[in-house]
Structures are given as structure tokens and as C-alpha cells.
Design a protein around this motif. Structure first.
Motif, mmCIF file in Angstrom:
data_model
loop_
_atom_site.group_PDB
_atom_site.id
_atom_site.type_symbol
_atom_site.label_atom_id
_atom_site.label_comp_id
_atom_site.label_asym_id
_atom_site.label_seq_id
_atom_site.Cartn_x
_atom_site.Cartn_y
_atom_site.Cartn_z
ATOM 1 N N CYS A 3 0.869 -1.185 0.000
ATOM 2 C CA CYS A 3 0.000 0.000 0.000
ATOM 3 C C CYS A 3 0.899 1.226 0.000
ATOM 4 C CB CYS A 3 -0.877 -0.014 1.247
ATOM 5 S SG CYS A 3 -1.468 1.624 1.703
ATOM 6 N N HIS A 43 0.863 3.138 3.450
ATOM 7 C CA HIS A 43 1.488 2.530 4.626
ATOM 8 C C HIS A 43 2.978 2.258 4.447
ATOM 9 C CE1 HIS A 43 -2.748 2.003 5.657
ATOM 10 N NE2 HIS A 43 -2.315 2.054 6.900
ATOM 11 N N GLU A 44 3.454 2.205 3.204
ATOM 12 C CA GLU A 44 4.887 1.909 3.041
ATOM 13 C C GLU A 44 5.759 3.169 3.115
ATOM 14 O OE1 GLU A 44 6.188 0.126 -0.587
ATOM 15 O OE2 GLU A 44 5.312 1.691 -1.832
ATOM 16 N N ALA A 55 -0.297 0.757 15.213
ATOM 17 C CA ALA A 55 0.006 0.707 13.778
ATOM 18 C C ALA A 55 -0.852 -0.314 13.049
ATOM 19 C CB ALA A 55 1.478 0.352 13.583
ATOM 20 N N HIS A 56 -1.080 -0.027 11.766
ATOM 21 C CA HIS A 56 -1.818 -0.951 10.897
ATOM 22 C C HIS A 56 -0.827 -1.967 10.326
ATOM 23 C CE1 HIS A 56 -4.421 -2.417 7.689
ATOM 24 N NE2 HIS A 56 -5.427 -1.865 8.355
ATOM 25 N N GLU A 84 -0.413 -3.130 7.519
ATOM 26 C CA GLU A 84 0.075 -2.873 6.157
ATOM 27 C C GLU A 84 1.419 -2.135 6.181
ATOM 28 O OE1 GLU A 84 -2.844 -0.887 3.681
ATOM 29 O OE2 GLU A 84 -4.382 -2.312 4.274
ATOM 30 N N CYS A 85 1.862 -1.693 7.379
ATOM 31 C CA CYS A 85 3.155 -0.983 7.489
ATOM 32 C C CYS A 85 4.304 -1.987 7.379
ATOM 33 C CB CYS A 85 3.278 -0.299 8.845
ATOM 34 S SG CYS A 85 2.086 1.007 9.113
ATOM 35 N N THR A 117 -8.088 -0.988 11.387
ATOM 36 C CA THR A 117 -8.517 0.346 11.813
ATOM 37 C C THR A 117 -9.513 0.257 12.980
ATOM 38 O OG1 THR A 117 -9.956 0.265 9.870
ATOM 39 C CG2 THR A 117 -8.051 1.696 9.744
ATOM 40 N N THR A 138 -1.222 4.963 10.704
ATOM 41 C CA THR A 138 -2.081 4.538 9.600
ATOM 42 C C THR A 138 -2.639 5.807 8.958
ATOM 43 O OG1 THR A 138 -3.868 3.023 8.919
ATOM 44 C CG2 THR A 138 -4.243 4.264 10.944
ATOM 45 N N GLU A 139 -3.516 5.653 7.982
ATOM 46 C CA GLU A 139 -4.081 6.823 7.296
ATOM 47 C C GLU A 139 -4.796 7.714 8.315
ATOM 48 O OE1 GLU A 139 -6.317 8.954 4.007
ATOM 49 O OE2 GLU A 139 -6.871 8.394 6.049
ATOM 50 N N ASN A 166 -0.381 11.423 6.774
ATOM 51 C CA ASN A 166 -0.335 10.522 5.628
ATOM 52 C C ASN A 166 -1.746 10.217 5.139
ATOM 53 O OD1 ASN A 166 0.890 8.924 3.801
ATOM 54 N ND2 ASN A 166 1.780 7.498 5.261
ATOM 55 N N CYS A 168 -4.524 8.864 2.093
ATOM 56 C CA CYS A 168 -4.650 8.025 0.897
ATOM 57 C C CYS A 168 -5.263 8.885 -0.217
ATOM 58 C CB CYS A 168 -5.540 6.827 1.184
ATOM 59 S SG CYS A 168 -5.924 5.896 -0.315
#
Ligand code: 13P
Ligand code: SF4
Length: 325
Positions: free
Chosen positions: A183, A186-187, A208-209, A211-212, A226, A246-247, A275, A277
Motif C-alpha cells: 500500500c 502505509h509503506e 500501527a496498521h 500494512e506498514c 482500523t 495509519t491513514e 499521511n 490516501c
């Protein structure tokens, strides 16, 4: 005509759009489902706000005639797959997802062929074509439990998010074969800035999510979807300060639920302070009003694809119900 990803029409600037949207919802028996990453004003007019699993569950049980999906394309597709006879509207058809884009169906079919004895578990953040090539869909809420429901020696392909896949491998001691997708939101969290923030806010819990990337997750006090992150911040025993990796859309519900607590968005490795999206943020209140009023853009899908993509989604919903999620 849909010139862009939405119908371009002039809106009377004197209109109270929130009032109009509420009126249209009632008149058309429409429901607005919104993801936590939507702008705050959209979250405030939604009938349901949730993570990917919660949204799929709501889509499955809604009695509305029209579903307006304030999220991204793969989420609206999931709602349509679960409701082939309902009208599903999306405020902007260009609201895609970098993770879904990172997994093209042809390459994925070839990848599957290279791993013949493997079952395919796929993160819901993928296109309907990829879902049709999958055995079970997972979300960040149920992924660990679904993986663990298979025998330890069952070979598994996990797609498309390699970070979530690596996190699940670590948690479950599996060795799933990972598709190389990420993602874009997240990266790009900055490890350096996160470490600095931790030093500046020693009492704050890092949440943290999954996807990190792994080095960021190593600094987290709590990792989850989330919804799980939101629930964590509500518990008194978890403190009053949080660095949220996260977002940033999720901060709206966190702040609403705990007005006296402090939420610090973790910054990305660019010049921004938080951050966002870019796909989620394509949706606006104006586009939602237009979509509801003109019932466009409507998500249209082939019957055959709907039938194929539905099987792994229904398996996920059944397993989630079994786990009490
Ligand atoms: P969840 O909704 O499962 O937390 O996933 C976040 C996300 O990236 C949605 O696009
Ligand atoms: Fe896709 Fe990442 Fe945006 Fe979620 S946050 S929609 S995974 S690009």
C-alpha cells in the motif's frame, strides 16, 4: 456523461448539501457506507463507518435499495458482489487502490500456476478478478484467525500485501508465499520520524496498521485493523496519548470517542505532516450529493465475475461469524 470518474454538474452553492443528502437517502431508500479513511464530513453523514470487514458485513445485511459506497473501488465491488440486484454507487470511479493495482490478474494467475499445491488467501484489498482466483478472502481484522484455521502444513499463497503477509507469517509461524504488493500510504511512513516522535512523546503508545513495513511494526505497542486501533484507544488502561501509524482519516473517530485524549499522526518520509490516501480522498460531499441525486456513477459488473468472486468472500464472512468477529 461521465467525463472524469464522476458526473460533472454545477451545484447550486446555496444548497445545504448535508440536508439534501439526508433527504435523498430517505427518498431513495439509500444507505451510505463509509470507510474510516474518508474525510470527516463524509464520516459524519454516513449511516455506517467501519473497516473493510465491518463494511462488507453491513453491505451483506442492508435492506436499502441503493448502497452509496464512500471508500475505494474494491470496497464498492465487494458490496456489489454481495448485492447483485441492488444499485451500488461510488462517488468517484477513479478511487482505486495501489495495493489492488499491484496485483494484475494475468500475472497472478501465472504466479498461482507456479505454486500448484497452494491454497490462495487474498486480502480484500484486491480487484474482483483476483478475488475470483482466490479460495478465501481475509481482512486485517480476521487474517490471523483465518490463516490459523488451516492445518500448519497447508501451503498457502498470500496476496497482494507483502507487509501484512509477513506480519501474519511472523504471528502464526507460517511460511506463506507472498505476492510482492504494498500500500503506497502505509509503506511511506518514516521510521526515523517515528523514533523521534516516540522520544518527544515518551508516554504515547504507538499503534500501527499491519500494512506498514516490519521495521515500523517493531516499534508498535499495538498492531491491528482500523477498528482494532480505534477500540484500543477507547480503553482507559491504554493511556491518553497515541502515535497513530495509519491513514489519518481514522483520527476523526478516535478524537470523537475520546475528546480529551491526544492523537499524533505518524508522518511519512516526505514533507507532509500526516499521511493521506489519495484515492480515499477523491471522494467529497459534493460528489456524494451528485451520485445520489443522479444515481451515477453506478458500479456495473459481469454476472459471471460476481458469481466467481462471491465464493471466497462468503467463506470469509462465514469464518468471521464463526470466530465471533
Ligand atoms: P482495514 O479497513 O481492514 O483496517 O484496512 C485498511 C485499508 O487499507 C483499507 O484500504
Ligand atoms: Fe489502498 Fe492503501 Fe489507500 Fe487502503 S490506504 S485504499 S490499501 S492505497
Amino acid at each position: 456523461m461521465l467525463h472524469k470518474g464522476y458526473l460533472e454538474v454545477d451545484i447550486d452553492l446555496s444548497l445545504d448539501l448535508v440536508k439534501e443528502i439526508n433527504y435523498l437517502k430517505k427518498e431513495k431508500n439509500a444507505v451510505i457506507l463509509a470507510h474510516y479513511y474518508q474525510n470527516s464530513d463524509i464520516q459524519d453523514i454516513a449511516d455506517y463507518i467501519g473497516d473493510s470487514l465491518g463494511l462488507a458485513q453491513q453491505a451483506e445485511k442492508t435492506k436499502a435499495d441503493i448502497i452509496l459506497f464512500a471508500g475505494v473501488h474494491f470496497m464498492a465491488e465487494t458490496a456489489k458482489i454481495l448485492n447483485p440486484n441492488k444499485k451500488v454507487l461510488i462517488p468517484d470511479l477513479n478511487a482505486g487502490c495501489s495495493l489492488a493495482d499491484s496485483c494484475p490478474p494475468d500475472s497472478f494467475a501465472a504466479f498461482k500456476q507456479k505454486h500448484p499445491n497452494h491454497i490462495v488467501l487474498t486480502y480484500i484489498n484486491c480487484t474482483a478478478d483476483i478475488k475470483a482466483l482466490s479460495d478465501v478472502i481475509v481482512t486485517s481484522t480476521n487474517a490471523v484467525q483465518i490463516v490459523e484455521s488451516f492445518p500448519k502444513d497447508q501451503p498457502i499463497i498470500f496476496a497482494p500485501d507483502k507487509n501484512l503477509g509477513a506480519y501474519i507469517n511472523k504471528k502464526t509461524g507460517r511460511n506463506m508465499v507472498l505476492w510482492d504488493g504494498t500500500c503506497m500510504v502505509h509503506e511511506i511512513f518514516s521510521l526515523e520520524k517515528l523514533i523521534k516522535l516516540k522520544h518527544q512523546n515518551p508516554k504515547a503508545k504507538v499503534i500501527a496498521h499491519p500494512e506498514c513495513e516490519a521495521p515500523l511494526l517493531e516499534h508498535a505497542n499495538f498492531i491491528g485493523s482500523t477498528t482494532a486501533l480505534l477500540n484500543f484507544t477507547k480503553k482507559p488502561e491504554n493511556g491518553n496519548e497515541f502515535i497513530v501509524v495509519t491513514e489519518t482519516g481514522i483520527l476523526h473517530q478516535m478524537q470523537k470517542a475520546s475528546p480529551t485524549k491526544t492523537f499524533i499522526p505518524a508522518p511519512p518520509n516526505n514533507n507532509c505532516a500526516c499521511n493521506e490516501c489519495p484515492y480515499m480522498k477523491l471522494n467529497t460531499i459534493e460528489k456524494i450529493y451528485i451520485a445520489l441525486k443522479y444515481e451515477q456513477p453506478e458500479l456495473i459488473m459481469e454476472k459471471d465475475l460476481i458469481e466467481k468472486a462471491k465464493l471466497p468472500i462468503v467463506k470469509m464472512l462465514d469464518l468471521s461469524a464463526k470466530f465471533g468477529l
